[in-house]
Scaffold this motif. Sequence first.
Motif, PDB file in Angstrom:
ATOM      1  N   GLU A  32       0.704  -1.129   0.043  1.00  0.00           N
ATOM      2  CA  GLU A  32       0.084   0.035   0.058  1.00  0.00           C
ATOM      3  C   GLU A  32       0.917   1.324   0.009  1.00  0.00           C
ATOM      4  N   TYR A  35       2.477   2.286  -3.476  1.00  0.00           N
ATOM      5  CA  TYR A  35       1.476   2.881  -4.089  1.00  0.00           C
ATOM      6  C   TYR A  35       1.136   4.308  -3.610  1.00  0.00           C
ATOM      7  N   SER A  36       0.805   4.557  -2.529  1.00  0.00           N
ATOM      8  CA  SER A  36       0.245   5.617  -1.917  1.00  0.00           C
ATOM      9  C   SER A  36       1.460   6.629  -2.140  1.00  0.00           C
TER      10      SER A  36
ATOM     11  N   VAL D   4      -6.042   2.876  -3.336  1.00  0.00           N
ATOM     12  CA  VAL D   4      -5.883   3.251  -4.733  1.00  0.00           C
ATOM     13  C   VAL D   4      -7.248   4.135  -5.239  1.00  0.00           C
ATOM     14  N   ILE D  27      -3.823  -0.731 -11.990  1.00  0.00           N
ATOM     15  CA  ILE D  27      -2.887  -0.720 -10.916  1.00  0.00           C
ATOM     16  C   ILE D  27      -2.925  -2.045  -9.813  1.00  0.00           C
ATOM     17  N   LEU D  31       0.050  -4.819  -9.068  1.00  0.00           N
ATOM     18  CA  LEU D  31       0.497  -4.796  -7.420  1.00  0.00           C
ATOM     19  C   LEU D  31       0.395  -6.125  -7.152  1.00  0.00           C
ATOM     20  N   ALA D  71       3.005  -0.634 -12.463  1.00  0.00           N
ATOM     21  CA  ALA D  71       2.128  -0.375 -11.383  1.00  0.00           C
ATOM     22  C   ALA D  71       2.722   1.163 -11.197  1.00  0.00           C
ATOM     23  N   LYS D  72       4.063   1.334 -11.196  1.00  0.00           N
ATOM     24  CA  LYS D  72       4.538   2.798 -10.937  1.00  0.00           C
ATOM     25  C   LYS D  72       4.301   3.732 -12.043  1.00  0.00           C
ATOM     26  N   SER D  75       0.815   4.746 -11.674  1.00  0.00           N
ATOM     27  CA  SER D  75       0.402   5.334 -10.254  1.00  0.00           C
ATOM     28  C   SER D  75       0.666   6.799 -10.374  1.00  0.00           C
TER      29      SER D  75
END
Lengths: 135, 135, 135, 135
Positions: A32, A35-36, D4, D27, D31, D71-72, D75
């Motif tokens: 988490e 991602y955040s 997310v 996303i 992950l 994913a990055k 993001s």
Amino acid sequence: MTVVSEMLKTHPKGIGDLDEAALKNCILACLECVYSCTACADACLSEETVAELRDCIQTNLDCADVCDATAKVLSRHPGATSTELLMSLLQACRAMCHACAVECEKHGDMHLHCEVCAKTCRRCVEACDELLAAL
Amino acid sequence: MTVVSEMLKTHPKGIGDLDEAALKNCILACLECVYSCTACADACLSEETVAELRDCIQTNLDCADVCDATAKVLSRHPGATSTELLMSLLQACRAMCHACAVECEKHGDMHLHCEVCAKTCRRCVEACDELLAAL
Amino acid sequence: MTVVSEMLKTHPKGIGDLDEAALKNCILACLECVYSCTACADACLSEETVAELRDCIQTNLDCADVCDATAKVLSRHPGATSTELLMSLLQACRAMCHACAVECEKHGDMHLHCEVCAKTCRRCVEACDELLAAL
Amino acid sequence: MTVVSEMLKTHPKGIGDLDEAALKNCILACLECVYSCTACADACLSEETVAELRDCIQTNLDCADVCDATAKVLSRHPGATSTELLMSLLQACRAMCHACAVECEKHGDMHLHCEVCAKTCRRCVEACDELLAAL
């Protein structure tokens, strides 16, 4: 992310003496945070006041990188990785998440992404503490 | 990788009180470890005796991940990241590289990739030590 | 980074039909890009004109991530990873490095880190092209 | 991982023309794949039949790296990253997840971790397809 619970039960050697709930929570909290922190850095970058958010962006990026490594190490069966190594990494991860939470909280009133990210980092601090306590 | 020396001189804020040579060496050593641990894990996986190299593969993968995060944090201007945070991460990185060097050295006589990787990990241990001493 | 040449010779299965020089150059170019894009994003963030460098920072971060993945996939023995998969990833990496070079070149006159990073990205574009041609 | 959804609503520039549900799903799927592929590689490594699982381990590691980068990039606010770049990366990610699903499915009857991982990869293929269709 029920896949973490599922996968933890499928490892041929199990997870040894590790506390399954603490391990699962820490993996999830780290993912988490990756991602955040990545998303918060990017949102900060788009704010009009970007010049005031430099430290926040940098800390977010650092935190994402350390949580990423921690999530991956924890995703492996902790057979070869000694408890001492795991503790050292968890302490570095905990310290980085704490620093990122403190930084994001400075801007939480102004920017919702910082508020959300601060909470994610706080959860990861707690999850690291709980896994450290269980080691 | 002369790009590391070049980039360190271009940062608008400089690198502050940090020892430039120690910082450069540690960034380079971490980047080398990311590569050599990833490549050694893969070479181990292709050996006939893969079953005896499980710990080596796992430690290689863990070491690559931790060196990756350390290289990235060090690649950023250490303004927001406090000395304490940097020390915590460098200690975790140093410990992981030491463990990986020890593991690879067990197989260095049999497998040249383990010998090469052990040396890369040893260099990274030294580079972390030197940067820690300079902080 | 002579470690790349050394490790490429130690793999028990060799590198198959791959062009060793092209593979080595592409691994090195990707590793350089991971570093220079991470460092350039951070230097941009410290510039007074950070607000004008938003696109450059974002593109740098994206480019670092894609080069990171490409370097790691290339660091593995390309046995299981089919040529088709490798081509698809190299094309994505090439496109990202090209975009990052173009963006950095816009600021190369003003900021030396952008000039250095643009050159690193251009080298990676070339290295991807050469490896793609050799596949 | 409700974080997310939360973060996607906090970005100062919004997500532009992108389909929010498709972006969120992709996303999350990436992950999940980072985790499940890392964990499956490690579980395979612990199996008695590790020698038969070499391709599976290597593909898992490659897939984790490519999903990580994807994913990055996803993001971040897709302002600077053009649609064309995003498509190229999503195609590479889709191809890698497909290859990993096919490989894991070969061992799904024998190893639950491969079955779980194959499903995660299949979800990521679908999520990439849906986001590609929405671009």
